[in-house]
Write a protein that holds these residues in place. Sequence first.
Motif, mmCIF file in Angstrom:
data_model
loop_
_atom_site.group_PDB
_atom_site.id
_atom_site.type_symbol
_atom_site.label_atom_id
_atom_site.label_comp_id
_atom_site.label_asym_id
_atom_site.label_seq_id
_atom_site.Cartn_x
_atom_site.Cartn_y
_atom_site.Cartn_z
ATOM 1 N N LEU A 212 26.032 34.486 -38.374
ATOM 2 C CA LEU A 212 25.092 33.535 -37.758
ATOM 3 C C LEU A 212 24.179 32.903 -38.805
ATOM 4 N N ASP A 213 23.750 33.666 -39.795
ATOM 5 C CA ASP A 213 22.920 33.100 -40.870
ATOM 6 C C ASP A 213 23.688 32.046 -41.659
ATOM 7 N N ASN B 178 31.379 33.609 -31.659
ATOM 8 C CA ASN B 178 31.991 34.885 -31.265
ATOM 9 C C ASN B 178 33.374 35.065 -31.892
ATOM 10 N N LYS B 179 34.160 34.001 -31.920
ATOM 11 C CA LYS B 179 35.500 34.089 -32.504
ATOM 12 C C LYS B 179 35.430 34.299 -34.016
ATOM 13 N N ILE B 180 34.478 33.657 -34.664
ATOM 14 C CA ILE B 180 34.310 33.820 -36.111
ATOM 15 C C ILE B 180 33.957 35.277 -36.423
ATOM 16 N N GLU C 201 43.659 29.224 -38.557
ATOM 17 C CA GLU C 201 43.973 28.538 -37.300
ATOM 18 C C GLU C 201 42.649 28.179 -36.635
ATOM 19 N N ARG C 202 42.365 26.885 -36.563
ATOM 20 C CA ARG C 202 41.056 26.417 -36.092
ATOM 21 C C ARG C 202 40.649 27.001 -34.743
ATOM 22 N N THR C 203 41.591 27.138 -33.829
ATOM 23 C CA THR C 203 41.241 27.648 -32.504
ATOM 24 C C THR C 203 40.756 29.097 -32.561
ATOM 25 N N ASP D 29 22.207 31.621 -29.022
ATOM 26 C CA ASP D 29 22.170 31.396 -27.577
ATOM 27 C C ASP D 29 23.446 30.748 -27.055
ATOM 28 N N THR D 30 24.313 30.323 -27.961
ATOM 29 C CA THR D 30 25.537 29.616 -27.565
ATOM 30 C C THR D 30 26.735 30.186 -28.326
ATOM 31 N N MET D 31 26.967 31.462 -28.154
ATOM 32 C CA MET D 31 27.983 32.167 -28.937
ATOM 33 C C MET D 31 29.418 31.747 -28.603
ATOM 34 N N ASP D 32 29.609 31.081 -27.473
ATOM 35 C CA ASP D 32 30.946 30.625 -27.098
ATOM 36 C C ASP D 32 31.088 29.106 -27.182
#
Length: 78
Positions: free
Chosen positions: A8-9, A68-70, A60-62, A22-25
């Motif tokens: 996140l940083d 959250n995915k990262i 793979e970008r998706t 606040d918008t992890m998805d």
Amino acid sequence: MDIENTVLDILTDLTGNDDLKDTMDLDLFETGILDSMATVQMLLELQGQLDIEVPVSEFERTEWATPNKIIAKVKELQ
């Protein structure tokens, strides 16, 4: 090392967006928050700070589209 906060940083530094917690998805590519140049910078920072290897050929970008995915991908690569 706290992977979630480190990711996140890095994202906050790259995007200037302090609201990512606040918008992890949120899809960072669809919203234009991350572009291809910022993605390369993100991968370099992740490799440097968390000592992981992310082969560009396997990117793979998706699978890297949301905070959250990262975080999940980084944990998988450690």
